[in-house]
Every structure is written in C-alpha cells, then in structure tokens.
Design an enzyme around this catalytic site. Structure first.
Site, PDB file in Angstrom:
ATOM      1  N   LYS A 152       0.822  -1.224   0.000  1.00 57.42           N
ATOM      2  CA  LYS A 152       0.000   0.000   0.000  1.00 57.42           C
ATOM      3  C   LYS A 152       0.855   1.273   0.000  1.00 57.42           C
ATOM      4  O   LYS A 152       0.464   2.268  -0.613  1.00 57.42           O
ATOM      5  CB  LYS A 152      -1.016   0.005   1.150  1.00 57.42           C
ATOM      6  CG  LYS A 152      -0.420  -0.078   2.544  1.00 57.42           C
ATOM      7  CD  LYS A 152      -1.514  -0.156   3.598  1.00 57.42           C
ATOM      8  CE  LYS A 152      -1.028  -0.630   4.933  1.00 57.42           C
ATOM      9  NZ  LYS A 152       0.226  -0.124   5.472  1.00 57.42           N
ATOM     10  N   ARG A 206      11.415  -7.190   1.423  1.00 56.30           N
ATOM     11  CA  ARG A 206      11.668  -5.746   1.552  1.00 56.30           C
ATOM     12  C   ARG A 206      12.908  -5.510   2.422  1.00 56.30           C
ATOM     13  O   ARG A 206      13.769  -4.688   2.090  1.00 56.30           O
ATOM     14  CB  ARG A 206      10.440  -5.070   2.179  1.00 56.30           C
ATOM     15  CG  ARG A 206      10.638  -3.603   2.528  1.00 56.30           C
ATOM     16  CD  ARG A 206       9.324  -2.908   2.781  1.00 56.30           C
ATOM     17  NE  ARG A 206       8.675  -3.330   4.022  1.00 56.30           N
ATOM     18  CZ  ARG A 206       7.417  -3.015   4.343  1.00 56.30           C
ATOM     19  NH1 ARG A 206       6.672  -2.310   3.524  1.00 56.30           N
ATOM     20  NH2 ARG A 206       6.892  -3.418   5.491  1.00 56.30           N
ATOM     21  N   ARG A 257       2.374  -8.253  13.883  1.00 52.45           N
ATOM     22  CA  ARG A 257       1.755  -7.169  13.091  1.00 52.45           C
ATOM     23  C   ARG A 257       0.577  -7.708  12.289  1.00 52.45           C
ATOM     24  O   ARG A 257      -0.465  -7.073  12.194  1.00 52.45           O
ATOM     25  CB  ARG A 257       2.798  -6.532  12.153  1.00 52.45           C
ATOM     26  CG  ARG A 257       3.700  -5.549  12.870  1.00 52.45           C
ATOM     27  CD  ARG A 257       5.018  -5.368  12.160  1.00 52.45           C
ATOM     28  NE  ARG A 257       4.919  -4.743  10.863  1.00 52.45           N
ATOM     29  CZ  ARG A 257       5.875  -4.834   9.926  1.00 52.45           C
ATOM     30  NH1 ARG A 257       6.983  -5.526  10.157  1.00 52.45           N
ATOM     31  NH2 ARG A 257       5.720  -4.234   8.781  1.00 52.45           N
TER      32      ARG A 257
HETATM   33  P1  AMP Z   1       3.485   1.036   8.744  1.00 53.21           P
HETATM   34  O1  AMP Z   1       4.645   1.815   8.224  1.00 53.21           O
HETATM   35  O2  AMP Z   1       2.158   1.574   8.248  1.00 53.21           O
HETATM   36  O3  AMP Z   1       3.611  -0.451   8.499  1.00 53.21           O
HETATM   37  O4  AMP Z   1       3.466   1.228  10.332  1.00 53.21           O
HETATM   38  C1  AMP Z   1       4.535   0.775  11.136  1.00 53.21           C
HETATM   39  C2  AMP Z   1       4.100   0.729  12.596  1.00 53.21           C
HETATM   40  O5  AMP Z   1       3.749   2.063  13.037  1.00 53.21           O
HETATM   41  C3  AMP Z   1       2.863  -0.113  12.893  1.00 53.21           C
HETATM   42  O6  AMP Z   1       3.161  -1.487  13.038  1.00 53.21           O
HETATM   43  C4  AMP Z   1       2.391   0.526  14.198  1.00 53.21           C
HETATM   44  O7  AMP Z   1       3.179   0.122  15.290  1.00 53.21           O
HETATM   45  C5  AMP Z   1       2.663   2.019  13.965  1.00 53.21           C
HETATM   46  N1  AMP Z   1       1.508   2.695  13.349  1.00 53.21           N
HETATM   47  C6  AMP Z   1       1.416   3.222  12.106  1.00 53.21           C
HETATM   48  N2  AMP Z   1       0.206   3.764  11.889  1.00 53.21           N
HETATM   49  C7  AMP Z   1      -0.505   3.557  13.030  1.00 53.21           C
HETATM   50  C8  AMP Z   1      -1.834   3.854  13.422  1.00 53.21           C
HETATM   51  N3  AMP Z   1      -2.703   4.452  12.586  1.00 53.21           N
HETATM   52  N4  AMP Z   1      -2.226   3.515  14.677  1.00 53.21           N
HETATM   53  C9  AMP Z   1      -1.372   2.906  15.523  1.00 53.21           C
HETATM   54  N5  AMP Z   1      -0.113   2.567  15.210  1.00 53.21           N
HETATM   55  C10 AMP Z   1       0.320   2.877  13.974  1.00 53.21           C
END
Ligand code: AMP
Length: 195
Positions: free
Chosen positions: A16, A130, A154
């Site tokens: 995404k 990745r 996750r």
């Molecule tokens: P991402 O880069 O979107 O995979 O996010 C990496 C990590 O950041 C996630 O596994 C969460 O720990 C934290 N994170 C990102 N967005 C959110 C959100 N909207 N709410 C809570 N934690 C978030």
C-alpha cells in the site's frame, strides 16, 4: 470545494505504501503515512518517537491519542489543502470514527477506501523481501521487518483490529477491493481506472 480523501488499506506487506507513492505522483495529493511519520520522529529522537518505538518494535499499535494528535498536526500543513492519501490510518474503529468527525469539522469526508488484498503467506514473504532489498541497497531495513515474531504479531493485530474497519467503510459503499498479488503496474492501472 471539499477535499479528496483517499485511504489505502491492507495488511503489512500488501504494497500500500508503494501504491500510495504512485497515486501521489499521478493524482497530486499529499501522501501521509503514519508509520513513516513515526519513523521520522524516532530518527529525530523526539519524545513522541521514543513512545512510539516501544510499541512498534513489538508489532503493536501506538495508542490512538498519540497517533491522532500527530496526524492532526500533519493534516494542518498547506500541502493537504486539495486532498490527501492516507496510508496506515485509520487502523482501529476508534481511529475511523475520529477521522470522520475530524473531517466533518471542515465539511469533508472519506471519498474512497482502496483495499489491497493479499494472503498472509505472501505478506510475510514480501516483508522479508523488503528487508533483504533494503540491506542489499545499503539502506537500513525497518527494525520491524527484521524480526519474524514482530512480523507475525503485526499481521495478527491487523486481522484483529484493522480488518473490521473494512466493514465500517463497506457499509458506506466506498470500498474498492484490489487483488494486490498482481504486479505493481497492473495494480496501479486497475486502481486508476476505477477511481
Ligand atoms: P506502517 O509503516 O504503516 O507499516 O506502520 C509501522 C508501525 O507504526 C505499525 O506497526 C504501528 O506500530 C505504527 N503505526 C502506524 N500507523 C498507526 C496507526 N494508525 N495507529 C497505531 N499505530 C500505527
């Protein structure tokens, strides 16, 4: 005129973020990734970053009040005036409800939700890929991509807390579901045709 607000949703490793970058380029909307905002806070050693880090390294979600506060600040910036691609937010029903209320204050609402659907097994392979790719390129791989236990956590948190949001948006009739096992360009073409 109301803003265009597009959400990109999907499990970790669904691509995404890559698709959001390409949509940002083509649609000229600001791309906001809450995960990226947290990683910036961590590299700048801020208090917010230190709080977020303890959750992120366990594969848990950062508490809503920290996340929504940070997002509100980012959404106030000038580049968000015509529209936004939100990547990684909302991740809980409470965040989805917050977003609706917050957008309504300026007469806006979520225009479309793009759901990149990928089976779990492929997600895990992509996340590991990745990390390997980042290392090969001499970049720092994401800390949460390097540990198998964190990756599995996750995915499990995603299924428990984030997947239910899809029904929240399906009830509004705004979800576009994309088979994200296809190539990057095929996915982009299909998305742009549908939007
Ligand atoms: P991402 O880069 O979107 O995979 O996010 C990496 C990590 O950041 C996630 O596994 C969460 O720990 C934290 N994170 C990102 N967005 C959110 C959100 N909207 N709410 C809570 N934690 C978030």
């Amino acid at each position: 005129m109301s803003k265009k607000i597009i959400l990109v949703m999907g499990p970790p490793g669904s691509g995404k973020g890559t698709q959001a970058d390409l949509l940002e380029r083509d649609l000229h909307l600001a791309h906001i990734s809450t995960g990226e905002l947290f990683r910036n806070e961590i590299s700048n050693n801020t208090e917010l970053g230190m709080k977020a880090k303890s959750y992120m390294e366990k594969g848990e979600y950062v508490p809503d009040e920290i996340t929504t506060g940070m997002l509100k600040n980012r959404m106030a910036a000038d580049d968000c005036s015509t529209g936004i691609i939100l990547d990684g937010f909302p991740r809980t029903i409470a965040q989805a409800e917050f977003l609706d209320k917050f957008l309504l204050e300026s007469g806006d609402s979520v225009s479309r939700v793009i759901y990149y659907n990928v089976p779990d097994e492929e997600d895990v392979n992509r996340i590991k890929g990745r990390a390997e790719h980042d290392i090969e390129e001499g970049k720092n791989a994401r800390a949460d991509d390097l540990n198998e236990e964190t990756i599995m956590q996750r995915l499990s948190v995603y299924h428990e807390k984030t997947e239910p949001i899809l029904d929240y948006y399906r009830a509004k009739g705004i979800v576009l579901e994309i088979d994200a096992t296809k190539s990057i360009n095929e996915i982009l073409d299909e998305t742009e045709d549908e939007l």
